[in-house]
Design an enzyme around this catalytic site. Structure first.
Site, PDB file in Angstrom:
ATOM      1  N   CYS A   2       8.178  61.168  47.197  1.00 33.85           N
ATOM      2  CA  CYS A   2       9.467  60.905  46.583  1.00 33.85           C
ATOM      3  C   CYS A   2      10.326  60.069  47.520  1.00 33.85           C
ATOM      4  CB  CYS A   2      10.150  62.229  46.262  1.00 33.85           C
ATOM      5  SG  CYS A   2       9.071  63.409  45.431  1.00 33.85           S
ATOM      6  N   ARG A  27       8.674  55.072  44.675  1.00 31.46           N
ATOM      7  CA  ARG A  27       8.101  56.246  45.324  1.00 31.46           C
ATOM      8  C   ARG A  27       8.135  57.476  44.431  1.00 31.46           C
ATOM      9  NH1 ARG A  27       7.918  55.500  51.088  1.00 31.46           N
ATOM     10  NH2 ARG A  27       7.798  57.737  51.319  1.00 31.46           N
ATOM     11  N   TRP A  73       8.872  62.559  42.407  1.00 33.25           N
ATOM     12  CA  TRP A  73       7.532  62.584  41.822  1.00 33.25           C
ATOM     13  C   TRP A  73       7.107  64.047  41.823  1.00 33.25           C
ATOM     14  CZ3 TRP A  73       2.628  64.195  43.204  1.00 33.25           C
ATOM     15  CH2 TRP A  73       1.565  63.693  42.441  1.00 33.25           C
ATOM     16  N   ASN A  99      10.879  66.067  50.205  1.00 37.77           N
ATOM     17  CA  ASN A  99       9.568  65.485  49.935  1.00 37.77           C
ATOM     18  C   ASN A  99       8.521  66.380  50.564  1.00 37.77           C
ATOM     19  OD1 ASN A  99      10.920  63.333  48.840  1.00 37.77           O
ATOM     20  ND2 ASN A  99      10.500  61.923  50.516  1.00 37.77           N
ATOM     21  N   GLY A 100       7.437  66.643  49.858  1.00 41.43           N
ATOM     22  CA  GLY A 100       6.379  67.475  50.425  1.00 41.43           C
ATOM     23  C   GLY A 100       6.113  68.689  49.564  1.00 41.43           C
ATOM     24  N   GLU A 480     -12.521  48.621  42.362  1.00 43.31           N
ATOM     25  CA  GLU A 480     -11.104  48.311  42.491  1.00 43.31           C
ATOM     26  C   GLU A 480     -10.548  47.737  41.186  1.00 43.31           C
ATOM     27  OE1 GLU A 480      -7.273  47.673  44.206  1.00 43.31           O
ATOM     28  OE2 GLU A 480      -8.930  49.081  44.526  1.00 43.31           O
ATOM     29  N   LYS A 484      -7.486  49.437  39.017  1.00 44.85           N
ATOM     30  CA  LYS A 484      -6.259  48.750  38.646  1.00 44.85           C
ATOM     31  C   LYS A 484      -5.992  48.885  37.141  1.00 44.85           C
ATOM     32  CE  LYS A 484      -4.695  48.392  41.881  1.00 44.85           C
ATOM     33  NZ  LYS A 484      -5.547  48.859  42.890  1.00 44.85           N
ATOM     34  N   GLU A 487      -4.809  52.418  36.394  1.00 45.36           N
ATOM     35  CA  GLU A 487      -3.507  52.751  36.960  1.00 45.36           C
ATOM     36  C   GLU A 487      -2.342  52.272  36.110  1.00 45.36           C
ATOM     37  OE1 GLU A 487      -3.715  52.904  41.783  1.00 45.36           O
ATOM     38  OE2 GLU A 487      -4.006  50.938  40.862  1.00 45.36           O
ATOM     39  N   HIS A 503     -28.974  53.707  34.431  1.00 43.16           N
ATOM     40  CA  HIS A 503     -29.184  55.126  34.702  1.00 43.16           C
ATOM     41  C   HIS A 503     -28.070  55.977  34.104  1.00 43.16           C
ATOM     42  CE1 HIS A 503     -32.539  54.210  37.367  1.00 43.16           C
ATOM     43  NE2 HIS A 503     -31.802  53.209  37.821  1.00 43.16           N
ATOM     44  N   LYS A 602       3.916  55.484  44.852  1.00 44.51           N
ATOM     45  CA  LYS A 602       3.370  54.499  45.766  1.00 44.51           C
ATOM     46  C   LYS A 602       2.726  55.118  46.988  1.00 44.51           C
ATOM     47  CE  LYS A 602       2.492  50.439  47.373  1.00 44.51           C
ATOM     48  NZ  LYS A 602       1.423  49.650  46.753  1.00 44.51           N
TER      49      LYS A 602
END
Length: 607
Positions: A2, A27, A73, A99-100, A480, A484, A487, A503, A602
Site C-alpha cells: 500500500c 501501490r 491493497w 503496510n504489511g 512473460e 502481461k 495481468e 503433452h 506494484k
C-alpha cells in the site's frame, strides 16, 4: 504494497496528503483515507480510488498542518469504508496507517477484547492502534515502541495522536519507509515519489527502527529505544519520470521508453574495443564470481522470468550451471548452497517481501548474494553483498515492462563479464557488445509498428483464452507475454515451451484459442514451424512473432509481427516488446484499467 504518506510542517496538509496518495496509487487502490491531526483528530476515508476520497475531503473542510494518508491493497478485510485506513483506537485519539501483515493479530485481538477493547473492522491493523492506546502514558513514541515489541509480522507505520499535535511517528519492519527532510517541515512515505516535488533530501528507515517527525526535526530510535544517527541522501530522478508525459497510460509510456532505458542500463558499462563489460558496483565481487561453480537466481513474477533468461545466458556464455528459484518457495525449502554458489536476487522495487526473505535465507546459509534492482537505496540493494542497478527509472505501471528488458540487459552483461574470464574470446565479445549496442534502435523500429499490433489486439479482443509458445531463450518470453495479458486484460493465458504443447495443452486447441508463437530465425526455428503446423492442423489460429525478412512464415500463420534480426542470445529484448503491446492494446479495447488492474499492486511487500 500500500501507499503511506505523512507530513508535519506549516502547509495545509489535506491537499498535500491527497497529492501524495495520487502519486502512490499504483501501490494500492481499493480504498484510501487521511487523518489530520490539529487540535483534534479528523479521519476521512472511503472505498475506491483516491479521487473518491478527494471529493469527501473537499466536502469535509479538513484543516491542519500535520497528518497521514493511506491508499490500500487489501490483505485482511474487504475493501470498504470501515476497513479503509487510517484506523483508530476506541477513543479516537490515535490514528495509524499500516503496510504489511500482523501475523498474531488474532490472539492480540482476543486478549485486548478480554480487557474491554471493542473492534469495528475486519483488519489486522486495528489491533496496533488499540495496543498503542493500551500502552499510552503520555509519551506516544514510547507507547509505539512497547506495542511493536508485542506484534509479530511486518509493518510500515505512520501514527498520529491528538495528544501530540505536530508529531508523526513512523516505524518499519519489512515494509519500506523513507523520510523526507525539508526546512520547517518533514515528510514520510512508503515511496519518495509522494513528496519528491517538495524535497529530495531523504533518509531510509531500516528494519527495527522508528522515526519521530516534528516540523523542526526528525529523531531516530531502535526498538530498544537507542538513538540513531542517519546519513542524508538525495533522490536523483526528476519529477517528470513519474508523470505520464502525454501518454494515455503509464504502461504505454514505459513500453515506449525502452529504447532509452535499455541504453541507460548499459551506459558506461561496455568496453567495445575489448569486447567486455565493467560494473563499478560489482568490482569487489569479481573474484567470487570468477571462482563460482554454480549460480542461483531468485525472483518473483516478471523478475523470475528475467532469471529464466539469465539461466540460458549464464550457461551459454559462462558455462556455469544455473538454477532459477521462486523466491516464495526458496525460503521454505532446505536449499543446498554449497561453497562456490553465487546467488542473484532480482527485484524491480528491491522491496519484494518474498525475495528479501529468500536473500536473508541464502545469507544465513553463508552464500554470497548479489542484487539486481531498479530502486536506489532499496532494502535488497542494501542487504546484498554487492549488486547492479538496472537504471530503468521509476516504473509506475503495475504491469512491469521496461524493468524486464533492463533486467535482461544487465543479466546479459553479467553473463558476458563472467564468460570473458572463462570461455568467450575477445572477438566474440566484441560481436556481442556491438549487437547489444544496436538493441535500442531495434526496439524503436518495433515500436514504430505498434499500430499493427493494436489492429491485431482489436481483432482478438473477445478471445477468452490464449496460449503462448516459445523455445530456448524465448520460452521465458512466452511466459512473460502470457503474464502481461493476464495481468491487465483479465484474459486467461498460459506460456509453455513449444514442444510441450503436445503433452497436454494441444487438447485445448480450437478456433476460440489463439496461439502466439515466438518464431524467430534461430537454431529452433524449424522445430517451431513444425509446432505451428500442429496447431493449424487442429483449426487453431496463430499469431507469430518472426524475424524481419521471413516471408515464408506469412503463409503459415494468421497474423505476423516482425522484429529485427539480432544475435540469438539477445532476441528476448526484441520479441517481448510486441507481446507487451499486445497485452496493452487488448486491455484498452476490453475497457480495462491498464495502470491499476484489479487485485494487483506494484510492489509486493507482503508474503
Amino acid at each position: 504494497m500500500c501507499g503511506i504518506i505523512g507530513y508535519s510542517g506549516q502547509r495545509d496538509v489535506a491537499p498535500l496528503l491527497i497529492a501524495g496518495l495520487k502519486r502512490m496509487e499504483y501501490r494500492g487502490y481499493d480504498s484510501a483515507g487521511i487523518a489530520v491531526n490539529n487540535k483534534d483528530l479528523r479521519v476521512v476515508k472511503d472505498a475506491g480510488k483516491v479521487s473518491n476520497l478527494e471529493q469527501l475531503v473537499r466536502g469535509a473542510s479538513v484543516k491542519g498542518n500535520c497528518g497521514i494518508g493511506h491508499t490500500r491493497w487489501a490483505t485482511h478485510g474487504a475493501p470498504n469504508q470501515t476497513n479503509a485506513h487510517p484506523h483508530t483506537d476506541e477513543e479516537q485519539t490515535i490514528a495509524l496507517a499500516h503496510n504489511g501483515i500482523i501475523e498474531n493479530y488474532s490472539s492480540l485481538r482476543h486478549e485486548l477484547g478480554r480487557t474491554g477493547h471493542r473492534f469495528v473492522t475486519d483488519t489486522d491493523t486495528e489491533v496496533i492502534a488499540h495496543l498503542i492506546e493500551e500502552f499510552y502514558e503520555g509519551d506516544l513514541p514510547r507507547a509505539v515502541l512497547k506495542a511493536l515489541r508485542v506484534v509479530r509480522g511486518t509493518y510500515g507505520l505512520a501514527i498520529v495522536s491528538k495528544h501530540h499535535p505536530g508529531m508523526v511517528v513512523a516505524a518499519r519492519l519489512g515494509s519500506p519507509m523513507v523520510i523526507g527532510h525539508g526546512h520547517g517541515e518533514n515528510f514520510l512515505a512508503s515511496d519518495p515519489a509522494a513528496f519528491l516535488s517538495m524535497t529530495r533530501d531523504v533518509t531510509y528507515l531500516e528494519d527495527g527502527e522508528i522515526a519521530v517527525l516534528t516540523p523542526e526535526r526528525v529523531e531516530y530510535r531502535t526498538l530498544s529505544d537507542e538513538p540513531i544517527d542517519k546519513k542524508l541522501e538525495q533522490i536523483t530522478y526528476d519529477i517528470a519520470a513519474i508523470e505520464k508525459g502525454g501518454f494515455a497510460h503509464f504502461m504505454l509510456k514505459e513500453i515506449c521508453e525502452q529504447p532509452q532505458t535499455v541504453a541507460d542500463s548499459m551506459r558506461g558499462r561496455l568496453l567495445p574495443e575489448e569486447g567486455a563489460v565493467k560494473f563499478g558496483g560489482m568490482a569487489t565481487a569479481r573474484e567470487i564470481l570468477s571462482d563460482a561453480k554454480r549460480v542461483v537466481f531468485l525472483g518473483c513474477g516478471t523478475s523470475w522470468h528475467a532469471g529464466l533468461v539469465g539461466e540460458y545466458l549464464f550457461e551459454e556464455l559462462a558455462g556455469i550451471p544455473c538454477e532459477v528459484e521462486y523466491s516464495s518457495e526458496f525460503r521454505y525449502r532446505s536449499p543446498i548452497l554449497e561453497p562456490g554458489t553465487a546467488v542473484f536476487a532480482i527485484s524491480q522495487s528491491g522491496e519484494t517481501a518474498d525475495t528479501l526473505a529468500a536473500v536473508r535465507e541464502a545469507r544465513r546459509h553463508g552464500a554470497p548474494v548479489f542484487g539486481v534492482c531498479n530502486v536506489v537505496g532499496s532494502t535488497i540493494a542494501r542487504e546484498t553483498d554487492a549488486g547492479v542497478y538496472i537504471h530503468a527509472g521509476p516504473e509506475i505501471g503495475v504491469a512491469s515492462t521496461k524493468a524486464f528488458t533492463s533486467q535482461i540487459t544487465v543479466l546479459f552483461m553479467l553473463a558476458l563479464q563472467m564468460g570473458r574470464s572463462r570461455r568467450v574470446g575477445a572477438g566474440r565479445g566484441r560481436e556481442l557488445v556491438q549487437h547489444l549496442k544496436d538493441i535500442p534502435q531495434k526496439i524503436s523500429r518495433i515500436l514504430a509498428t505498434r499500430e499493427r499490433v493494436e489492429t491485431i489486439a482489436h481483432h482478438y479482443r473477445d478471445s477468452r483464452n490464449f496460449l503462448y509458445l516459445g523455445r530456448g531463450l524465448n520460452f521465458p518470453v512466452a511466459l512473460e507475454g502470457a503474464l502481461k495479458l493476464k495481468e491487465i486484460s483479465y484474459v486467461h493465458a498460459e506460456g509453455y515451451p513449444a514442444a510441450e504443447m503436445k503433452h497436454g495443452p494441444i487438447a485445448l486447441i480450437d478456433r476460440d484459442m489463439p496461439v502466439v508463437f515466438i518464431a524467430t530465425r534461430d537454431g529452433t526455428y524449424e522445430k517451431v514451424v513444425s509446432n505451428i503446423e500442429e496447431v493449424r492442423a487442429r483449426g487453431g489460429r496463430v499469431l507469430a512473432i518472426a524475424t524481419e525478412g521471413d516471408t515464408e512464415i506469412q503463409s503459415r500463420v494468421d497474423e505476423v509481427v516482425y522484429v529485427p534480426e539480432t544475435d540469438p542470445l539477445l532476441t528476448p529484448l526484441l520479441t517481448v516488446v510486441p507481446l507487451q503491446l499486445l497485452a496493452y492494446y487488448m486491455a484498452v479495447h476490453r475497457g480495462c484499467d491498464v495502470d491499476q488492474p484489479r487485485n494487483l499492486a506494484k510492489s509486493v511487500t507482503v508474503e
